[in-house]
Design a protein around this motif. Structure first.
Motif, PDB file in Angstrom:
ATOM      1  N   LEU A  67       0.831  -1.206   0.000  1.00  0.00           N
ATOM      2  CA  LEU A  67       0.000   0.000   0.000  1.00  0.00           C
ATOM      3  C   LEU A  67       0.867   1.258   0.000  1.00  0.00           C
ATOM      4  O   LEU A  67       1.999   1.255   0.486  1.00  0.00           O
ATOM      5  N   ALA A  68       0.305   2.334  -0.545  1.00  0.00           N
ATOM      6  CA  ALA A  68       1.037   3.601  -0.614  1.00  0.00           C
ATOM      7  C   ALA A  68       1.332   4.112   0.799  1.00  0.00           C
ATOM      8  O   ALA A  68       0.481   4.046   1.681  1.00  0.00           O
ATOM      9  N   THR A  69       2.542   4.637   0.982  1.00  0.00           N
ATOM     10  CA  THR A  69       2.918   5.209   2.271  1.00  0.00           C
ATOM     11  C   THR A  69       1.959   6.324   2.676  1.00  0.00           C
ATOM     12  O   THR A  69       1.659   6.489   3.852  1.00  0.00           O
ATOM     13  N   LEU A  89       5.920   9.780   4.703  1.00  0.00           N
ATOM     14  CA  LEU A  89       5.340   9.568   6.024  1.00  0.00           C
ATOM     15  C   LEU A  89       5.401  10.838   6.864  1.00  0.00           C
ATOM     16  O   LEU A  89       4.417  11.256   7.478  1.00  0.00           O
ATOM     17  N   VAL A  90       6.569  11.474   6.875  1.00  0.00           N
ATOM     18  CA  VAL A  90       6.763  12.682   7.685  1.00  0.00           C
ATOM     19  C   VAL A  90       5.944  13.833   7.124  1.00  0.00           C
ATOM     20  O   VAL A  90       5.245  14.538   7.854  1.00  0.00           O
ATOM     21  N   TYR A  91       5.991  13.999   5.809  1.00  0.00           N
ATOM     22  CA  TYR A  91       5.282  15.117   5.188  1.00  0.00           C
ATOM     23  C   TYR A  91       3.784  15.051   5.485  1.00  0.00           C
ATOM     24  O   TYR A  91       3.161  16.049   5.813  1.00  0.00           O
ATOM     25  N   VAL A  92       3.222  13.867   5.375  1.00  0.00           N
ATOM     26  CA  VAL A  92       1.774  13.732   5.561  1.00  0.00           C
ATOM     27  C   VAL A  92       1.385  13.808   7.045  1.00  0.00           C
ATOM     28  O   VAL A  92       0.414  14.450   7.405  1.00  0.00           O
ATOM     29  N   MET A  93       2.158  13.168   7.930  1.00  0.00           N
ATOM     30  CA  MET A  93       1.722  13.062   9.321  1.00  0.00           C
ATOM     31  C   MET A  93       2.051  14.286  10.163  1.00  0.00           C
ATOM     32  O   MET A  93       1.262  14.681  11.016  1.00  0.00           O
ATOM     33  N   THR A  94       3.221  14.870  10.002  1.00  0.00           N
ATOM     34  CA  THR A  94       3.582  16.005  10.859  1.00  0.00           C
ATOM     35  C   THR A  94       4.142  17.187  10.085  1.00  0.00           C
ATOM     36  O   THR A  94       4.291  18.267  10.648  1.00  0.00           O
ATOM     37  N   ALA A  95       4.492  16.998   8.817  1.00  0.00           N
ATOM     38  CA  ALA A  95       5.146  18.034   8.013  1.00  0.00           C
ATOM     39  C   ALA A  95       6.389  18.575   8.725  1.00  0.00           C
ATOM     40  O   ALA A  95       6.746  19.740   8.569  1.00  0.00           O
ATOM     41  N   GLY A  96       7.037  17.746   9.516  1.00  0.00           N
ATOM     42  CA  GLY A  96       8.272  18.165  10.183  1.00  0.00           C
ATOM     43  C   GLY A  96       8.049  18.695  11.593  1.00  0.00           C
ATOM     44  O   GLY A  96       8.992  18.857  12.360  1.00  0.00           O
ATOM     45  N   HIS A 119      10.720  19.315  15.246  1.00  0.00           N
ATOM     46  CA  HIS A 119      11.040  18.101  16.001  1.00  0.00           C
ATOM     47  C   HIS A 119      10.959  16.808  15.209  1.00  0.00           C
ATOM     48  O   HIS A 119      11.421  15.777  15.674  1.00  0.00           O
ATOM     49  N   THR A 120      10.314  16.837  14.036  1.00  0.00           N
ATOM     50  CA  THR A 120      10.353  15.634  13.199  1.00  0.00           C
ATOM     51  C   THR A 120      10.910  15.966  11.812  1.00  0.00           C
ATOM     52  O   THR A 120      10.749  15.184  10.880  1.00  0.00           O
ATOM     53  N   GLU A 121      11.542  17.131  11.692  1.00  0.00           N
ATOM     54  CA  GLU A 121      12.103  17.504  10.391  1.00  0.00           C
ATOM     55  C   GLU A 121      13.164  16.491   9.973  1.00  0.00           C
ATOM     56  O   GLU A 121      14.025  16.130  10.774  1.00  0.00           O
TER      57      GLU A 121
END
Lengths: 315, 305
Positions: free
Chosen positions: A136-138, A254-261, A266-268
């Motif tokens: 499945l797509a991330t 994953l990062v871009y969609v869930m937190t955008a950094g 802190h998640t950049e």
């Protein structure tokens, strides 16, 4: 051509065969060119040429609009490598990501693979289920887990409240101390089935004679696993580690969609930072330099892996 | 049974009929330990199966609930499945359009990669020409080049070519990015075929392209299907590339369409879950039906890369 020929025509014939041979060579090259043309044209236009363009852009301070691309030499690189705190932070996040995203799916994968290898009913069904997230797509996985982590209605907090662990319910993606870890857990969840499948394929090639010899020598199951199975899997494990390494540096969706950094930075990670710099803030020159830094890191990792693999093949 | 049958060991044959590989001989005689071990194995497998499936089950569950049910009983099954949620999401989410876009982008990409890579892979494997090795390494280098290394200038290049925000911006670079691995795979496959096949066909009067099309392509079906699956998954699930080059609602593939849908109806859980369900169910169905092909294709892709 050693066939005997009448003395007078010898020269003529030799030149004719030479001629024919040259025509054959030419023909072969033309055929090769025709066969290669579609791939070559697309690859040069959309991969090789932009790659050269990237290197060129990385030495400028271009903003994406200005007709003049001002040359700034190595300035972007010195800034990226020594003066940019966010870049350092992003790199650190990538490293944390890599370490955890290698260890967790690999250990779970190894555990499940050895259990399935040991013989279990429904092996195909289990393999199908474990592998599914990989197909499945991330983006879709990211959206699903965004909902699961939702502080109010997400499954995780709802579950914690239902079993009386209210104090553990929290805003998983909104807090600096849990956000990155929450993301990595999603990546690990999506990855262990793939790891398991590759390891299981590797286990099929394990030399059973060695295994039986160890058994006769009195090695118990655990010892056989550590001293016989694992060394024979080293090739496959190296492959999985290197895939996680490269994937861990490239991680974006994953990062871009869930937190955008976020929250804050802190998640950049490097890929989201490049995206923001070059496409949202229009620091195209600087963003490109960052992308070259990322590429060089990935090249180094890949070359190290290829070396390691070659050495593994010799012994 | 595997290799245990090769060395029949009287102490173990009894237990081997129950478990394939018995632990140490002494251990196997303890029946309870054996049952414990077997149970432990299945508990472990089932535990991770639940972990793998739970998120999907939860989403599909929400998709079929009323809003009230979702808020009041988050973990119960829907009392009456609300199928119309799916229809609503399909309509207001334009998923039909996005699905069509995904097909329009993915199909030509897969076909393009198969054509380019089988042709080039054949030439690199079976035609002797100057610079063959250099060219092969030139293509191979692309395997380790990440998309990030080219995405920025490619954006401006596509804009200057007038391709930005057209389907071609999603197709052509996607084919180009698939070429390195595809050539690697196809070349390796064609190398494994004997040259005598080509010579025999040429004696029968086949031209170069005739040999390729009538002899080589039919033989290459296994390699082509592996490559096709790898490329299908890569294009169908692509995100960053369409995010950058297909910034128009009418061009969005499913991945992007779902993301914008989710951002727009953020607070409407049942609707978002319905949208996700519409997208994942067909995908899961296709995957389960062809699981062997998918798994073998994708893992052999990784093992050979």
């Amino acid at each position: 051509m050693q066939t005997p020929s009448p003395p007078g025509t010898h020269d003529q014939q030799a030149s004719r065969t030479r001629n024919l041979r040259w025509r054959g060579v030419l023909r072969r090259h033309l055929t090769a060119l025709l066969f290669l043309a579609p791939a070559l044209i697309l690859y040069v236009t959309f991969v090789a040429y932009p790659l050269v363009g990237s290197i060129g852009l990385s030495f400028t301070s271009w903003d994406g609009v200005n007709p003049v691309r001002e040359w700034v030499g190595l300035q972007n690189y010195t800034r990226a490598l020594s003066a940019d705190d966010i870049m350092q932070q992003a790199l650190l996040h990538n490293l944390i990501w890599i370490v955890l995203e290698t260890i967790i799916p690999l250990s779970i994968g190894l555990l499940l693979a050895s259990v399935l290898w040991d013989g279990a009913r429904g092996r195909t069904a289990f393999r199908t289920v474990f592998f599914m997230p990989y197909v499945l797509a991330t983006v879709i996985i990211a959206i699903i887990f965004g909902l699961i982590y939702n502080p109010l209605y997400g499954a995780l907090n709802q579950f914690l409240r239902a079993v009386g662990l209210d104090m553990l319910a929290q805003g998983w993606l909104g807090q600096p101390n849990t956000a990155l870890l929450s993301l990595i857990m999603v990546a690990a969840w999506a990855g262990y089935g793939f790891n398991m499948t590759i390891l299981l394929a590797g286990l099929q090639n394990v030399d059973m004679d060695l295994f039986d010899a160890a058994k006769i020598d009195g090695a118990n199951a655990w010892q056989r696993f550590i001293y016989v199975t694992i060394p024979q899997l080293s090739h496959v494990i190296t492959l999985l580690v290197s895939l996680s390494l490269i994937g861990g540096f490239k991680v974006f969706d994953l990062v871009y969609v869930m937190t955008a950094g976020g929250p804050g930075y802190h998640t950049e990670v490097v890929a989201t930072y490049i995206f923001k710099q070059s496409f949202q803030q229009n620091f195209v020159g600087y963003g490109t330099a960052l992308s070259i830094v990322l590429t060089v890191i990935i090249l180094i990792v890949s070359v190290l892996f290829i070396r390691l693999r070659e050495r593994g093949g010799e012994t | 049974m595997r290799a245990n049958t090769v060395h029949p060991d009287p102490a173990e044959t009894a237990s081997d009929s129950i478990v394939r590989t018995a632990p140490t001989p002494g251990f196997a005689t303890h029946k309870y330990a054996l049952i414990l071990r077997e149970t432990g194995k299945y508990i472990l497998l089932l535990f991770f199966a639940v972990i793998s499936l739970m998120p999907f089950v939860w989403i599909v569950g929400i998709a079929l609930k009323t809003k009230k049910e979702f808020y009041e009983a988050p973990f119960s099954l829907p009392a009456v499945p609300q199928w119309q949620n799916l229809a609503t999401a399909w309509d207001i989410g334009h998923f039909g359009e996005f699905f069509l876009n995904s097909v329009i982008i993915t199909l030509p990409t897969v076909v393009g990669v198969l054509i380019c890579c089988s042709l080039a892979g054949y030439a690199l494997a079976k035609i002797d020409f100057l610079g063959r090795n250099i060219l092969f390494y030139f293509f191979l280098a692309g395997i380790i080049i990440p998309f990030q290394a080219i995405m920025i200038p490619l954006y401006y290049q596509l804009r200057d070519l007038g391709l930005l925000t057209t389907y071609l911006a999603g197709i052509l670079p996607m084919i180009a990015l698939g070429i390195p691995f595809g050539i690697f795979l196809m070349r390796a496959f064609f190398m494994s075929l004997p040259v005598e096949l080509i010579d025999a066909a040429k004696i029968d009067g086949c031209g170069d392209f005739g040999v390729f099309w009538h002899i080589m392509v039919p033989l290459a079906k296994p390699a082509l299907s592996t490559l096709g699956i790898v490329q299908f998954i890569a294009s169908w699930n692509a995100f960053l590339l369409p995010l950058l080059y297909l910034q128009k609602q009418s061009l969005r593939p499913l991945t992007l369409g779902l993301l914008y849908f989710q951002t727009r109806y953020e607070s409407d859980y049942t609707l978002i879950a319905a949208g996700i369900t519409i997208i994942i169910l067909p995908m899961i169905l296709v995957y389960v039906l062809f699981q062997r092909q998918f798994i073998e294709g994708l893992t052999s892709g990784a093992l050979k890369g």
